[in-house]
Scaffold this motif. Structure first.
Motif, PDB file in Angstrom:
ATOM      1  N   TRP A 398       0.839  -1.206   0.000  1.00 45.96           N
ATOM      2  CA  TRP A 398       0.000   0.000   0.000  1.00 45.96           C
ATOM      3  C   TRP A 398       0.870   1.250   0.000  1.00 45.96           C
ATOM      4  N   LEU A 399       1.926   1.249   0.793  1.00 44.57           N
ATOM      5  CA  LEU A 399       2.819   2.410   0.836  1.00 44.57           C
ATOM      6  C   LEU A 399       3.469   2.645  -0.521  1.00 44.57           C
ATOM      7  N   GLY A 400       3.829   1.563  -1.199  1.00 40.99           N
ATOM      8  CA  GLY A 400       4.403   1.704  -2.525  1.00 40.99           C
ATOM      9  C   GLY A 400       3.410   2.308  -3.503  1.00 40.99           C
ATOM     10  N   HIS A 401       2.159   1.862  -3.428  1.00 38.40           N
ATOM     11  CA  HIS A 401       1.109   2.418  -4.280  1.00 38.40           C
ATOM     12  C   HIS A 401       0.859   3.885  -3.929  1.00 38.40           C
ATOM     13  N   ALA A 402       0.779   4.192  -2.632  1.00 41.30           N
ATOM     14  CA  ALA A 402       0.485   5.558  -2.187  1.00 41.30           C
ATOM     15  C   ALA A 402       1.581   6.536  -2.581  1.00 41.30           C
ATOM     16  N   SER A 403       2.810   6.056  -2.693  1.00 41.91           N
ATOM     17  CA  SER A 403       3.922   6.942  -3.042  1.00 41.91           C
ATOM     18  C   SER A 403       3.821   7.501  -4.452  1.00 41.91           C
ATOM     19  N   HIS A 404       2.949   6.936  -5.272  1.00 42.10           N
ATOM     20  CA  HIS A 404       2.753   7.435  -6.635  1.00 42.10           C
ATOM     21  C   HIS A 404       1.701   8.545  -6.694  1.00 42.10           C
ATOM     22  N   ALA A 405       1.226   8.971  -5.542  1.00 45.10           N
ATOM     23  CA  ALA A 405       0.263  10.074  -5.472  1.00 45.10           C
ATOM     24  C   ALA A 405       0.773  11.103  -4.462  1.00 45.10           C
ATOM     25  N   SER A 406       0.064  12.207  -4.381  1.00 50.15           N
ATOM     26  CA  SER A 406       0.439  13.274  -3.431  1.00 50.15           C
ATOM     27  C   SER A 406      -0.061  12.883  -2.041  1.00 50.15           C
ATOM     28  N   THR A 407       0.722  12.050  -1.360  1.00 52.19           N
ATOM     29  CA  THR A 407       0.256  11.458  -0.106  1.00 52.19           C
ATOM     30  C   THR A 407       1.277  11.582   1.025  1.00 52.19           C
ATOM     31  N   TYR A 408       2.237  12.468   0.895  1.00 51.21           N
ATOM     32  CA  TYR A 408       3.263  12.554   1.940  1.00 51.21           C
ATOM     33  C   TYR A 408       2.643  12.835   3.312  1.00 51.21           C
ATOM     34  N   ASN A 409       1.789  13.845   3.381  1.00 52.33           N
ATOM     35  CA  ASN A 409       1.163  14.201   4.663  1.00 52.33           C
ATOM     36  C   ASN A 409       0.247  13.094   5.167  1.00 52.33           C
ATOM     37  N   LEU A 410      -0.448  12.433   4.250  1.00 53.05           N
ATOM     38  CA  LEU A 410      -1.327  11.340   4.642  1.00 53.05           C
ATOM     39  C   LEU A 410      -0.531  10.190   5.238  1.00 53.05           C
ATOM     40  N   ARG A 411       0.528   9.772   4.562  1.00 50.40           N
ATOM     41  CA  ARG A 411       1.352   8.685   5.077  1.00 50.40           C
ATOM     42  C   ARG A 411       1.974   9.053   6.431  1.00 50.40           C
ATOM     43  N   LYS A 412       2.397  10.293   6.561  1.00 48.94           N
ATOM     44  CA  LYS A 412       2.988  10.745   7.827  1.00 48.94           C
ATOM     45  C   LYS A 412       1.966  10.703   8.951  1.00 48.94           C
ATOM     46  N   ALA A 413       0.741  11.123   8.663  1.00 46.42           N
ATOM     47  CA  ALA A 413      -0.308  11.137   9.691  1.00 46.42           C
ATOM     48  C   ALA A 413      -0.714   9.724  10.096  1.00 46.42           C
ATOM     49  N   LEU A 414      -0.813   8.816   9.122  1.00 40.94           N
ATOM     50  CA  LEU A 414      -1.252   7.456   9.407  1.00 40.94           C
ATOM     51  C   LEU A 414      -0.236   6.683  10.236  1.00 40.94           C
ATOM     52  N   LEU A 415       1.046   6.955  10.019  1.00 34.98           N
ATOM     53  CA  LEU A 415       2.091   6.152  10.660  1.00 34.98           C
ATOM     54  C   LEU A 415       2.811   6.866  11.793  1.00 34.98           C
ATOM     55  N   SER A 416       2.361   8.073  12.113  1.00 31.97           N
ATOM     56  CA  SER A 416       3.057   8.840  13.146  1.00 31.97           C
ATOM     57  C   SER A 416       2.812   8.300  14.551  1.00 31.97           C
ATOM     58  N   ALA A 417       1.583   7.815  14.795  1.00 37.42           N
ATOM     59  CA  ALA A 417       1.270   7.285  16.126  1.00 37.42           C
ATOM     60  C   ALA A 417       1.992   5.974  16.367  1.00 37.42           C
ATOM     61  N   PRO A 418       2.689   5.822  17.492  1.00 39.83           N
ATOM     62  CA  PRO A 418       3.464   4.591  17.760  1.00 39.83           C
ATOM     63  C   PRO A 418       2.563   3.408  18.080  1.00 39.83           C
ATOM     64  N   PHE A 419       3.055   2.216  17.813  1.00 43.47           N
ATOM     65  CA  PHE A 419       2.364   0.988  18.214  1.00 43.47           C
ATOM     66  C   PHE A 419       2.802   0.658  19.642  1.00 43.47           C
ATOM     67  N   ARG A 420       1.837   0.391  20.513  1.00 39.13           N
ATOM     68  CA  ARG A 420       2.158   0.162  21.936  1.00 39.13           C
ATOM     69  C   ARG A 420       1.589  -1.174  22.414  1.00 39.13           C
ATOM     70  N   ARG A 421       2.343  -1.786  23.313  1.00 37.42           N
ATOM     71  CA  ARG A 421       1.877  -2.998  23.980  1.00 37.42           C
ATOM     72  C   ARG A 421       1.087  -2.607  25.235  1.00 37.42           C
ATOM     73  N   THR A 422       0.063  -3.342  25.559  1.00 40.07           N
ATOM     74  CA  THR A 422      -0.713  -3.062  26.772  1.00 40.07           C
ATOM     75  C   THR A 422      -0.081  -3.753  27.969  1.00 40.07           C
TER      76      THR A 422
END
Length: 422
Positions: A398-422
């Motif tokens: 998906w990231l490879g596909h998204a990189s062919h469009a104007s999606t820098y801010n979108l990709r940054k927003a989607l992946l900025s939040a860290p993954f956390r263990r409970t």
């Protein structure tokens, strides 16, 4: 014993007694042993060369078969290539097809079973093709739901190998006949190349005329609507090798479908070739009859780009008449003509993108799907049921596909939040 008339069904060394091997297939001979122990590669070559009927005498046929579709100007493939059927059933081609089919499915049970007796299975397929005794196993049917609900008819692994062997030989021959701007199921093409080309067309028309319109269309129920008789007539006009045609016609006739004499299965590699060959007639009509300069097709989706809205409406009428009369197809209800503009128009929704002359965006459904997937992964990761490496691998395409469009801010927003263990 006269080996000339012996059928090498799974081989057979009838003089070896207990050394005959499974199914009378002697696998103990060296590869240099080309005696009458029919079943090994050199012996199969011997049997083939002594076949009473030879192949189909393609090189002796001088008269090209004309198409049953009037006015399409179909030309046969150059007969100088000889009999392509021998290339299809060659041991090396079938073996290569088996390894291609194994990619991405090395641990699947059907793959493991086939490769457990690889050489025997290759020779079995080769014999069946050579002697006209190949029969397909029943299809496995299931549904997929992304991006939309579709019925997939998947062939058995050995049938996938046979179809790949066919594909390896005939696809390059047909590819030479396609127009440049057909992008589905072709080497060095694909959705990203098609989107680049479409956007370049939009820019060119807008730069010259100041405005751009699109005729966006796709075929209603395309795969299930392909007419068997018309498809056969196209193949008959393009291929001179009678045995190859007989094999392709058999695959077409055994296609599972809702309507008698129509439909090819989603899931067959040969279906991809058939689908491209079928709509290549539309491509030729668009380019040579209508004279459309800015036309792009990806399987059953196609667009015309032009500065004149009325011209596109006229082409739409002519295309729909051609499809109905010559291919028994029709466009769906979403087919329309519209302006492409950020101000007084809209984006061209094509090949997974919303395309403008200046930029392109992802489809909203694509963004929603990745948001849903990431939300699911965060929950699984919090419970310790998935690793970051697995998450990364899953979203890379998906990231490879998204990189062919104007999606820098979108990709940054989607992946900025860290993954956390409970």
């Amino acid at each position: 014993m006269n080996t000339r008339n012996r059928f090498p069904l799974r081989g057979g060394n009838w003089n070896n007694g207990s050394n005959a091997g499974l199914g009378m297939l002697n696998l103990n001979n060296s590869r240099s042993n080309a005696n009458s122990n029919i079943g090994f590669r050199p012996a199969l070559d011997y049997a083939r060369s002594n076949h009473p009927n030879g192949c189909c005498q393609c090189d002796n046929e001088k008269d090209a078969v004309t198409s049953a579709i009037a006015g399409t100007g179909i030309k046969p493939i150059d007969a100088s290539m000889g009999c392509i059927f021998e290339q299809i059933y060659s041991f090396e081609n079938i073996l290569d097809a088996a390894y291609q089919c194994r990619k991405g499915k090395t641990k699947a049970n059907a793959t493991l079973v086939f490769f457990n007796n690889l050489e025997e299975n290759i020779i079995q397929i080769q014999n069946e093709l050579m002697w006209g005794m190949y029969q397909m196993s029943p299809y496995h049917h299931f549904y997929v739901f992304e991006p939309k609900r579709r019925l997939i008819s998947a062939p058995h692994f050995r049938d996938r190998v046979a179809h790949r062997a066919i594909y390896n030989i005939i696809e390059p021959l047909f590819d030479k006949q396609y127009i440049h701007d057909s992008y589905a199921c072709r080497r060095s093409k694909g959705t990203h190349k098609g989107a680049d080309r479409t956007q370049a067309f939009i820019k060119k028309v807008e730069r010259k005329h100041g405005k751009t319109y699109a005729l966006k269309a796709d075929i209603s129920r395309y795969f299930s609507s392909i007419d068997h008789c018309i498809l056969k007539s196209i193949l008959d006009a393009k291929i001179k090798c009678e045995r190859t045609k007989a094999l392709l016609f058999y695959i077409i006739d055994t296609s599972p479908s809702d309507a008698l004499g129509a439909g090819i299965p989603l899931g067959n590699l040969t279906s991809q070739i058939f689908a491209n060959i079928y709509l290549n007639e539309l491509d030729r009509f668009a380019k040579h009859q209508l004279g459309a300069k800015f036309y792009v097709r990806y399987m059953d989706d196609f667009v015309f780009i032009h500065h004149d809205k009325e011209q596109l409406h006229q082409w739409r009428r002519e295309v729909e008449i051609f499809l109905n009369q010559n291919l028994r197809l029709k466009t769906n209800s979403k087919t329309q003509v519209f302006p492409i503009s950020t101000a007084n128009g809209r984006a061209l929704d094509f090949l997974g993108f919303r395309i403008y002359s200046s930029h392109r965006l992802l489809r909203k459904c694509s963004v929603n799907r990745i948001k849903t997937k990431l939300k699911k992964y965060r929950k699984l990761y919090a419970k310790g049921e998935i690793q970051l490496a697995d998450i990364s691998q899953s979203i890379q395409s998906w990231l490879g596909h998204a990189s062919h469009a104007s999606t820098y801010n979108l990709r940054k927003a989607l992946l900025s939040a860290p993954f956390r263990r409970t």
